[in-house]
Motif scaffolding. Structure first.
Motif, PDB file in Angstrom:
ATOM      1  N   LYS A 137      10.738  -3.811   2.115  1.00 47.01           N
ATOM      2  CA  LYS A 137      10.669  -4.815   3.185  1.00 47.01           C
ATOM      3  C   LYS A 137       9.806  -4.313   4.334  1.00 47.01           C
ATOM      4  O   LYS A 137       9.054  -5.071   4.936  1.00 47.01           O
ATOM      5  CB  LYS A 137      12.067  -5.177   3.679  1.00 47.01           C
ATOM      6  CG  LYS A 137      12.853  -5.998   2.688  1.00 47.01           C
ATOM      7  CD  LYS A 137      14.219  -6.347   3.222  1.00 47.01           C
ATOM      8  CE  LYS A 137      15.007  -7.135   2.172  1.00 47.01           C
ATOM      9  NZ  LYS A 137      16.373  -7.398   2.620  1.00 47.01           N
ATOM     10  N   LEU A 138       9.917  -3.025   4.637  1.00 51.37           N
ATOM     11  CA  LEU A 138       9.102  -2.444   5.703  1.00 51.37           C
ATOM     12  C   LEU A 138       7.628  -2.480   5.323  1.00 51.37           C
ATOM     13  O   LEU A 138       6.775  -2.825   6.147  1.00 51.37           O
ATOM     14  CB  LEU A 138       9.540  -1.013   6.005  1.00 51.37           C
ATOM     15  CG  LEU A 138       8.801  -0.312   7.123  1.00 51.37           C
ATOM     16  CD1 LEU A 138       8.947  -1.065   8.443  1.00 51.37           C
ATOM     17  CD2 LEU A 138       9.297   1.112   7.276  1.00 51.37           C
ATOM     18  N   ARG A 139       7.306  -2.158   4.073  1.00 54.42           N
ATOM     19  CA  ARG A 139       5.916  -2.209   3.600  1.00 54.42           C
ATOM     20  C   ARG A 139       5.356  -3.617   3.800  1.00 54.42           C
ATOM     21  O   ARG A 139       4.237  -3.790   4.273  1.00 54.42           O
ATOM     22  CB  ARG A 139       5.836  -1.806   2.124  1.00 54.42           C
ATOM     23  CG  ARG A 139       4.426  -1.885   1.549  1.00 54.42           C
ATOM     24  CD  ARG A 139       4.389  -1.421   0.102  1.00 54.42           C
ATOM     25  NE  ARG A 139       4.669  -0.002  -0.010  1.00 54.42           N
ATOM     26  CZ  ARG A 139       3.800   0.972   0.246  1.00 54.42           C
ATOM     27  NH1 ARG A 139       2.578   0.673   0.649  1.00 54.42           N
ATOM     28  NH2 ARG A 139       4.131   2.232   0.117  1.00 54.42           N
ATOM     29  N   ALA A 141       6.495  -5.905   5.960  1.00 53.63           N
ATOM     30  CA  ALA A 141       6.422  -6.197   7.397  1.00 53.63           C
ATOM     31  C   ALA A 141       5.198  -5.550   8.039  1.00 53.63           C
ATOM     32  O   ALA A 141       4.609  -6.114   8.968  1.00 53.63           O
ATOM     33  CB  ALA A 141       7.694  -5.718   8.097  1.00 53.63           C
ATOM     34  N   LEU A 142       4.822  -4.384   7.548  1.00 53.22           N
ATOM     35  CA  LEU A 142       3.647  -3.676   8.077  1.00 53.22           C
ATOM     36  C   LEU A 142       2.358  -4.117   7.393  1.00 53.22           C
ATOM     37  O   LEU A 142       1.279  -3.691   7.789  1.00 53.22           O
ATOM     38  CB  LEU A 142       3.816  -2.160   7.923  1.00 53.22           C
ATOM     39  CG  LEU A 142       4.937  -1.519   8.728  1.00 53.22           C
ATOM     40  CD1 LEU A 142       5.110  -0.054   8.339  1.00 53.22           C
ATOM     41  CD2 LEU A 142       4.692  -1.660  10.217  1.00 53.22           C
ATOM     42  N   ASP A 143       2.477  -4.926   6.367  1.00 54.94           N
ATOM     43  CA  ASP A 143       1.330  -5.415   5.596  1.00 54.94           C
ATOM     44  C   ASP A 143       0.512  -4.244   5.047  1.00 54.94           C
ATOM     45  O   ASP A 143      -0.721  -4.216   5.147  1.00 54.94           O
ATOM     46  CB  ASP A 143       0.459  -6.340   6.451  1.00 54.94           C
ATOM     47  CG  ASP A 143      -0.548  -7.119   5.615  1.00 54.94           C
ATOM     48  OD1 ASP A 143      -0.284  -7.358   4.425  1.00 54.94           O
ATOM     49  OD2 ASP A 143      -1.614  -7.469   6.157  1.00 54.94           O
ATOM     50  N   LEU A 144       1.216  -3.269   4.462  1.00 57.30           N
ATOM     51  CA  LEU A 144       0.554  -2.085   3.908  1.00 57.30           C
ATOM     52  C   LEU A 144       0.065  -2.351   2.497  1.00 57.30           C
ATOM     53  O   LEU A 144       0.740  -3.018   1.704  1.00 57.30           O
ATOM     54  CB  LEU A 144       1.523  -0.898   3.866  1.00 57.30           C
ATOM     55  CG  LEU A 144       2.002  -0.335   5.188  1.00 57.30           C
ATOM     56  CD1 LEU A 144       2.977   0.803   4.945  1.00 57.30           C
ATOM     57  CD2 LEU A 144       0.842   0.116   6.047  1.00 57.30           C
ATOM     58  N   ALA A 145      -1.076  -1.807   2.166  1.00 58.61           N
ATOM     59  CA  ALA A 145      -1.587  -1.856   0.797  1.00 58.61           C
ATOM     60  C   ALA A 145      -0.621  -1.096  -0.103  1.00 58.61           C
ATOM     61  O   ALA A 145       0.023  -0.128   0.338  1.00 58.61           O
ATOM     62  CB  ALA A 145      -2.972  -1.228   0.738  1.00 58.61           C
ATOM     63  N   PRO A 146      -0.506  -1.495  -1.354  1.00 58.14           N
ATOM     64  CA  PRO A 146       0.400  -0.802  -2.276  1.00 58.14           C
ATOM     65  C   PRO A 146       0.081   0.681  -2.435  1.00 58.14           C
ATOM     66  O   PRO A 146       0.950   1.477  -2.758  1.00 58.14           O
ATOM     67  CB  PRO A 146       0.213  -1.536  -3.608  1.00 58.14           C
ATOM     68  CG  PRO A 146      -0.426  -2.838  -3.271  1.00 58.14           C
ATOM     69  CD  PRO A 146      -1.170  -2.634  -1.975  1.00 58.14           C
ATOM     70  N   THR A 147      -1.171   1.058  -2.208  1.00 61.97           N
ATOM     71  CA  THR A 147      -1.574   2.458  -2.376  1.00 61.97           C
ATOM     72  C   THR A 147      -1.342   3.310  -1.128  1.00 61.97           C
ATOM     73  O   THR A 147      -1.484   4.532  -1.184  1.00 61.97           O
ATOM     74  CB  THR A 147      -3.068   2.540  -2.747  1.00 61.97           C
ATOM     75  OG1 THR A 147      -3.834   1.871  -1.732  1.00 61.97           O
ATOM     76  CG2 THR A 147      -3.328   1.903  -4.104  1.00 61.97           C
TER      77      THR A 147
END
Length: 182
Positions: A137-139, A141-147
């Motif tokens: 969920k944090l990933r 929310a931060l809109d982080l790339a999967p890598t």
């Protein structure tokens, strides 16, 4: 390898660099004064009495001695942007420390790193009063790339900091151009 340790004001960058450095750290912590109260809001971080005004510097030699990491902790306030830009010059990557109690404060640091074109990892500094988090969920929310590496650590504990730094270093090394044979 020059690496930045960055993030918002009061997230634990100085503590992180101190936890890992094999040498006495260079740090520019100064006592916060009354005129700074409206500028450096400490509401979410009660008890904070000092702040980095220039840089934190530490060094860590990885086992085998073939790779030395130079850690440059940045100030977290926007008013130090020119210094931040100087510290970013020549860096191969950045570890962005975040505080889930103040997630919105992290976006400015993430934007700066992305604008600089640096590979980065995100480390959640686990404060004792922070609620538990779901990394997926944090990933999102931060809109982080999967890598993009996303890990948890406690900036006061060397082993967790080392895990975060290893994740960043591997991420940076994976993105370096490979030498081609003649």
């Amino acid at each position: 390898m020059k690496l930045m340790v960055t993030g918002p004001f009061g997230v634990g960058k100085t503590t992180f660099v101190r936890a890992l450095s094999e040498i006495p750290t260079l740090h520019t912590e100064e006592t916060m004064t009354a005129p700074g109260i409206p500028v450096d809001d400490t509401t979410a971080i009660p008890g904070k009495t000092s702040t980095t005004v220039a840089v934190d510097f530490g060094r860590l030699t990885l086992p085998g001695g073939d790779l030395v990491l130079y850690l440059f902790g940045t100030p977290g306030q926007r008013r130090f942007l020119p210094l931040w830009e100087d510290l970013a010059r020549g860096a191969l990557g950045a570890l962005i420390l975040i505080d889930t109690r103040r997630l919105a404060d992290s976006f400015d640091s993430m934007d700066l790193i992305e604008e600089a074109g640096l590979p980065y990892a995100v480390a959640v500094n686990r404060f004792p009063d922070a609620p538990p988090i779901d990394l997926d969920k944090l990933r999102a929310a931060l809109d982080l790339a999967p890598t993009t590496p996303l890990i948890e650590c406690d900036a006061r504990v060397r082993d967790g900091c080392l895990d975060a730094l290893i994740a960043l270093t591997e991420h940076v090394l994976d993105r370096l151009p490979q030498e081609t044979a003649p």
